[in-house]
Design an enzyme around this catalytic site. Structure first.
Site, PDB file in Angstrom:
ATOM      1  CE1 TYR A  14     -12.575   3.632 -10.068  1.00 46.97           C
ATOM      2  CE2 TYR A  14     -14.816   3.437 -10.907  1.00 46.97           C
ATOM      3  CZ  TYR A  14     -13.798   2.981 -10.096  1.00 46.97           C
ATOM      4  OH  TYR A  14     -13.981   1.862  -9.324  1.00 46.97           O
TER       5      TYR A  14
ATOM      6  CG  ASP B  71      -2.199   0.733   1.033  1.00 49.60           C
ATOM      7  OD1 ASP B  71      -3.254   0.082   1.004  1.00 49.60           O
ATOM      8  OD2 ASP B  71      -2.171   1.970   0.869  1.00 49.60           O
TER       9      ASP B  71
END
Length: 264
Positions: free
Chosen positions: A159, A46
């Site tokens: 997106y 992450d």
């Protein structure tokens, strides 16, 4: 490594080595903890250092890395090789929501940044994970797309376009890697409850100059079931696609969206 076994209704991933990108929070963490609960050795990565630290407290192997940077991905795969000796399952979960706005209002840098993570990051992870996956006895890749990867989405074109690209990438990989026994599928979640969708709803409400509560209700109403998806629903699909139950499921885009036919 041996393939996971089905014991009753429980999937046994003991000995399986799994990488979940963006796995320290949200959907990724739900997938990572579900994999671990079923016996897998799980490595998460992450960009959020604090989240990575929290993930290690849960017994996950975790590292900070940015999948849109090739040097980071190369180092990540080296760490996985050193830690686990190989890789059986790649969950390409890392993604960003991208900007909200009409096309004429968007900047090219925000558009590019969306593709850098949502598409280029998946490409880099697959490219550099393949030497490890090809040594597995039952390798699998799961790419995270979206309901926006099969439907248009006004005000969210970067997106949506990036998630359509994920589907094309997935289907192409399934054909290309089939001879190596590597299955490749995508998951298309609907609106998943959590902080990220709340930020999206707030941005959409601002764009439309409408109350947040009203827009939130419209998002819930996208689904025939009239509710948001839970991260655990996505984790369940990831488990299925990575298991022997899906041994002949390849090149598919699996919707987990409560039957969403139109995006708001």
């Amino acid at each position: 490594m041996s393939a996971p076994e089905i014991t009753g209704h429980r999937l046994d991933f003991t000995g399986r080595r799994v990488l979940v990108t963006a796995g320290a929070a949200g959907i990724g963490l739900a997938i990572a903890t579900a994999m671990k609960a079923n016996g897998a050795d799980v490595f998460v990565t992450d960009v959020n250092r604090q989240a990575v630290t929290a993930a290690t407290d849960l017994g996950l192997v975790a590292a900070v890395s940015d999948v849109s940077r090739e040097d980071d991905v190369v180092e990540l795969m080296k760490s996985i090789r050193d830690e686990f000796g190989g890789l059986d399952v790649l969950i390409n979960n890392a993604g960003v929501a991208g900007p909200t706005g009409r096309v004429e209002e968007l900047g090219i840098e925000a558009w590019k940044a969306t593709f850098d993570v949502n598409v280029h990051g998946q490409f880099l992870c697959v490219k550099h994970a393949l030497p490890l996956l090809k040594s597995s006895t039952d390798p699998s890749i799961v790419n995270m797309s979206s309901a926006a990867g099969r439907l248009g989405m006004a005000g969210r074109s970067p997106y949506s376009a990036s998630k359509w690209a994920v589907i094309g990438f997935t289907k192409s990989l399934a054909i290309e890697l089939g001879e190596s026994g590597i299955r490749v599928n995508a998951i298309c979640p609907g609106a998943v409850d959590g902080p990220r969708i709340q930020h999206v709803i707030e941005a959409k409400a601002a764009m439309l100059n409408r109350p947040v509560d009203e827009v939130a209700a419209l998002y819930r109403g996208q689904s025939s079931l009239g509710r948001l998806v839970d991260a655990s629903d996505i984790a369940d699909m990831a488990l299925f696609l990575s298991s022997p139950l899906a041994r002949n499921v390849n090149g598919q885009a699996m919707a987990v969206d409560g039957n969403t036919e139109k995006l708001f």
